[in-house]
Design a protein around this motif. Structure first.
Motif, short mmCIF file in Angstrom:
data_model
loop_
_atom_site.label_atom_id
_atom_site.label_comp_id
_atom_site.label_asym_id
_atom_site.label_seq_id
_atom_site.Cartn_x
_atom_site.Cartn_y
_atom_site.Cartn_z
N ASP A 145 0.85 -1.19 0.00
CA ASP A 145 0.00 0.00 0.00
C ASP A 145 0.89 1.25 0.00
O ASP A 145 1.54 1.56 0.99
N ARG A 146 0.89 1.96 -1.11
CA ARG A 146 1.77 3.12 -1.26
C ARG A 146 1.27 4.34 -0.51
O ARG A 146 1.98 5.35 -0.43
N THR A 147 0.06 4.29 0.04
CA THR A 147 -0.46 5.43 0.79
C THR A 147 0.00 5.43 2.24
O THR A 147 -0.13 6.44 2.95
N LEU A 148 0.54 4.31 2.72
CA LEU A 148 1.01 4.23 4.10
C LEU A 148 2.41 4.82 4.22
O LEU A 148 3.18 4.79 3.25
N PRO A 149 2.77 5.32 5.40
CA PRO A 149 4.15 5.80 5.59
C PRO A 149 5.15 4.66 5.35
O PRO A 149 4.88 3.51 5.69
N PRO A 150 6.31 4.97 4.78
CA PRO A 150 7.24 3.91 4.40
C PRO A 150 7.88 3.18 5.57
O PRO A 150 8.50 2.14 5.38
N TRP A 151 7.75 3.73 6.79
CA TRP A 151 8.35 3.07 7.95
C TRP A 151 7.42 2.05 8.60
O TRP A 151 7.82 1.35 9.52
N GLU A 152 6.18 1.98 8.15
CA GLU A 152 5.25 1.01 8.73
C GLU A 152 5.55 -0.40 8.23
O GLU A 152 6.07 -0.59 7.12
N ALA A 153 5.19 -1.40 9.03
CA ALA A 153 5.37 -2.80 8.65
C ALA A 153 4.15 -3.28 7.89
O ALA A 153 3.04 -3.26 8.42
#
Length: 405
Positions: free
Chosen positions: A358-366
């Protein structure tokens, strides 16, 4: 030593190692009443970072984002060690490190993090001035986890049939079982909340073109290394070499004198003659070296011709169909050859779905997690292997899954 072990763990992508030599346990079996053995076995351990966490940003992720991914991994680590066997650890202490590496992460994908643990048992024969027992060496692999690594359960899937400008090629991972409802492949449990397919099929045309390019490159290299070509190349450079010999002679004459300069030039010319004679002999028709090279050339040429013929024989629909490569060693087809779908022994060739995360989530999330539940043959023979299995069986899988977005 601990730093060395930590680096080895991170480069391998595997994470947890237990106390190695384990004389603690072996000795305890024959001296069950030993108070020192009992104390060492029950000494409360601790968690220690044995290296500064690595944060490597990439072209699409900043250093700040990469560091936040390490914070996410810390939360996963806390969920991992929630099992009673690790909370707190007794009889050993756990060293751990983390590595967030966004250098090859595509745009829009979350940052991958690997976490490495080393468990070190206590030595009942070595008590420190503080009263605590010192630690022993390293030991059996227990497992670990990696975050946001889409191919974590198929690390060796990228094969010699390679990659093109779209992606690397993988063999479709074959799930062997499930753990707490999640698929287990190659001893790795893959957990995610994403619903898109993780793998997409590679067309037969893409695979055959890559194989044909590789075969043509092999043929080119074999031809370049043939004795006749080597001799031709040597002859073409002879005038330049002779000029260089003469220039060196003239420089030596000024510094060392004519006698030594002439001796150098005579030696160089004689060596040139000997080299030429050897290369000429090797390039002669029918020589053993030329014959062997000819066989290699014929094999390489046939491989390229066969691949080109196979590609040209496919209809447009067959070119666009999913590629399968033969992975059986029964000899029915060459290993790695592209075969028709449904061929026994054929395995589908796939590549990671660019739209999986999911590209809408922050990139640091798992967004995905791989948890290892396997170890090598040496570790399975270790006295602590039953404990290893107990830790795997007691992991809080729901707590791990809750860390995912």
């Amino acid at each position: 030593m601990r730093r060395h072990l930590g680096r080895a763990l991170m480069s391998a992508g595997v994470c947890v190692i237990c106390a190695a030599a384990h004389p603690v346990l072996c000795h305890a079996q024959t001296n069950a009443g030993s108070s020192a053995q009992d104390e060492a076995r029950n000494q409360v351990g601790k968690f220690t970072q044995n290296e500064i966490p690595g944060a490597m940003p990439g072209p699409y992720h900043t250093l700040a984002e990469t560091k936040r991914a390490l914070v996410t991994a810390d939360a996963i680590f806390a969920a991992y060690v929630r099992t009673p066997l690790l909370n707190p650890p007794r009889g050993f202490e756990m060293l751990h490190n983390e590595n967030a590496d966004a250098r090859s992460t595509p745009r829009g994908w979350p940052i991958p993090v690997t976490a490495g643990f080393i468990i070190i048992a206590y030595d009942p024969n070595h008590r420190l001035p503080s009263g605590r027992f010192a630690t022993l060496g390293e030991g059996p692999v227990l497992g670990g986890f990696s975050m946001n690594s889409i191919d974590c359960d198929n690390p060796s899937a990228e094969k010699d049939f390679g990659r093109d400008d779209v992606s690397a090629f993988y063999l479709m991972p074959a799930s062997s079982s499930t753990v707490h409802g999640w698929p287990e492949t190659n001893g790795q449990v893959f957990i995610t909340k994403r619903t898109a397919p993780r793998w997409l099929p590679v067309s037969a045309e893409r695979v055959l073109k890559v194989q044909l390019d590789k075969a043509n490159k092999t043929l080119e290299d074999v031809n370049a290394a043939s004795p006749s070509n080597a001799y031709t190349k040597w002859l073409a450079g002879k005038d330049d070499r002779m000029k260089q010999y003469q220039q060196t002679h003239d420089q030596l004459e000024k510094t060392l004198g004519k006698q030594q300069a002439d001796a150098y030039l005579a030696t160089a010319i004689e060596s040139e003659k000997q080299t030429g004679a050897v290369l000429a002999q090797m390039a002669q028709q029918g020589s053993a070296t030329n014959s062997t090279t000819g066989q290699f050339q014929a094999q390489a040429a046939k491989s390229a011709q066969d691949l080109e013929a196979q590609l040209n024989s496919l209809s447009p629909a067959q070119r666009a169909a999913p590629a399968y490569v033969y992975e059986s060693a029964d000899g029915a087809h060459p290993v790695g050859a592209v075969v028709l779908p449904g061929t026994p022994g054929g395995v589908e060739v796939v590549y990671p779905n660019p739209a999986f995360y999911d590209r809408t989530l922050p990139p640091w999330e798992a967004q995905s997690l791989c948890v290892s539940v396997s170890t090598g043959p040496n570790s399975r023979q270790d006295p602590l292997y039953p404990t290893i299995q107990s830790i795997w069986n007691s992991l809080d899988w729901d707590a791990l899954a809750q860390q995912l977005k």
